[in-house]
Design an enzyme around this catalytic site. Structure first.
Site, mmCIF file in Angstrom:
data_model
loop_
_atom_site.group_PDB
_atom_site.id
_atom_site.type_symbol
_atom_site.label_atom_id
_atom_site.label_comp_id
_atom_site.label_asym_id
_atom_site.label_seq_id
_atom_site.Cartn_x
_atom_site.Cartn_y
_atom_site.Cartn_z
ATOM 1 N N LYS A 274 0.844 -1.206 0.000
ATOM 2 C CA LYS A 274 0.000 0.000 0.000
ATOM 3 C C LYS A 274 0.873 1.248 0.000
ATOM 4 C CE LYS A 274 -3.740 -2.438 2.301
ATOM 5 N NZ LYS A 274 -4.302 -2.906 3.571
ATOM 6 N N GLN B 128 -4.481 -1.516 9.801
ATOM 7 C CA GLN B 128 -4.340 -2.833 9.165
ATOM 8 C C GLN B 128 -4.890 -3.938 10.072
ATOM 9 O OE1 GLN B 128 -3.111 -3.354 5.982
ATOM 10 N NE2 GLN B 128 -3.691 -5.485 6.263
ATOM 11 N N ASP C 226 -10.824 3.108 4.557
ATOM 12 C CA ASP C 226 -11.298 1.730 4.449
ATOM 13 C C ASP C 226 -12.826 1.676 4.355
ATOM 14 O OD1 ASP C 226 -9.477 -0.318 4.221
ATOM 15 O OD2 ASP C 226 -8.967 -0.340 6.355
#
Ligand code: NDP
Length: 298
Positions: free
Chosen positions: A67, A111, A134
């Site tokens: 990422k 994460q 997200d």
């Protein structure tokens, strides 16, 4: 139960590769960023993405690095915050709150998975909805459910929808079956398919005779985390099969999906590979969400 694999004619399915779709999305973000810089020479802030990882889960390590790499390639500001496995809920909350307050950061990603002593849902709710790249904040999930515009749509389901559109696979009026009901994949996936006018069925670990349902699917999305779970006997020949799973095969240690690709692909009309399918889309959608947040804040 009859094995459909033996009664169907093998054929070449359409391979739904993620790379061309992800590359096109990233190229469009890069082009939009260049145009933004030309039109706004006084704005020196870059789109900023902060990824927070707790502990050293090897798979998470790979995802986090990937990422950050893609963000840097786009010219974004990218930060990785690696915290020790013993980090407390209070310490992690403080880290997320600091990122909320940082004007250089437009996207904050926590994460997953987290060590078991930490509460993901409580922590995700601390990230400001406008920085929640997200799309997991209850505010954003609620707007998605209400059919309104969230700041961000969860990356993986958004990537599935973009992939279907790219390959001109129509959704309206189709029966879509989603296997898996997690907050991060299954539920938002079902919601997006519903919004696109599919008739949606969600299956999970307590669904009896699941194959009787998956065999009705025109679009079959599998997101359960069990290597090679989906077999040809569970698939209708004309089905579009979307494999969200990313797993290590217990014997070969290779990266494999939830779909037994070799076995299923001759017996469906289109299928995503693993790797090279939805995983690439997820990262590109994360950049899209970061970019969108940056634009909304400038
Ligand atoms: P979760 O473990 O959170 O959820 C799994 C879901 O699958 C649950 O709803 C569970 O049902 C259901 N399930 C488990 N076993 C079965 C079974 N035998 N039959 C039917 N349903 C079952 O997983 P995630 O949603 O987070 O992830 C799913 C997969 O997708 C994983 O392989 C993960 O690595 C991958 N993934 C890939 C991404 C990508 O970018 N491609 C992004 C995110 C995840 P129940 O609710 O009843 O327990």
């Amino acid at each position: 139960m009859m094995n459909l694999a033996t009664s169907q004619t093998a054929k070449e399915p359409l391979l739904l590769a993620g790379k061309p779709v992800a590359d096109a999305l990233l190229a469009s973000i890069a082009a939009a960023f260049e145009a933004f810089k030309r039109e706004n020479p006084h704005i020196k802030t870059l789109p900023g993405l902060a990824v927070v990882q707790v502990g050293s889960n090897p798979a998470s390590q790979v995802y986090v690095n990937k990422k950050a790499k893609v963000a840097k390639e786009l010219g974004f500001h990218s930060e990785i915050h690696r915290l020790p496995v013993e980090t407390t809920q209070a310490d992690l909350l403080a880290c997320l709150e600091a990122l909320n307050a940082d004007a250089n950061i437009h996207g904050v990603l926590l994460q997953l998975p987290l060590p078991s002593h930490l509460s993901a849902s409580q922590l995700q709710a601390v990230i400001l909805p406008e920085k929640d790249v997200d799309g997991f904040h209850p505010h954003n999930l609620g707007l998605l459910l209400a059919g309104q515009n969230p700041f961000s749509i969860p990356c993986t389901p958004a990537g599935v929808m973009r992939l279907l559109a790219h390959y001109q696979l129509s959704v309206a009026g189709k029966h879509a079956v989603v296997v898996g009901r997690s907050n991060i994949v299954g539920k938002p996936m079902a919601q997006l398919l519903l919004q696109a006018d599919a008739t949606v069925t969600i299956c999970h670990s307590k669904t009896p005779d699941i194959e009787a349902i998956t065999r009705q699917a025109d679009i079959l999305v599998v997101a359960i985390g069990i290597p090679h779970w989906l077999k040809p006997s569970a698939v209708k020949p004309s089905a579009v099969v979307i494999d969200v799973g990313i797993n290590r095969h217990p014997q070969t240690d290779k990266l494999v999906g939830d779909v037994d690709f070799e076995a299923v692909s001759p017996f469906c009309s289109a299928i995503t590979p693993v790797p090279g399918g939805i995983g690439l889309m997820t990262i590109a959608e994360l950049m899209h969400n970061t970019w969108q947040n940056f634009i909304k804040q400038n």
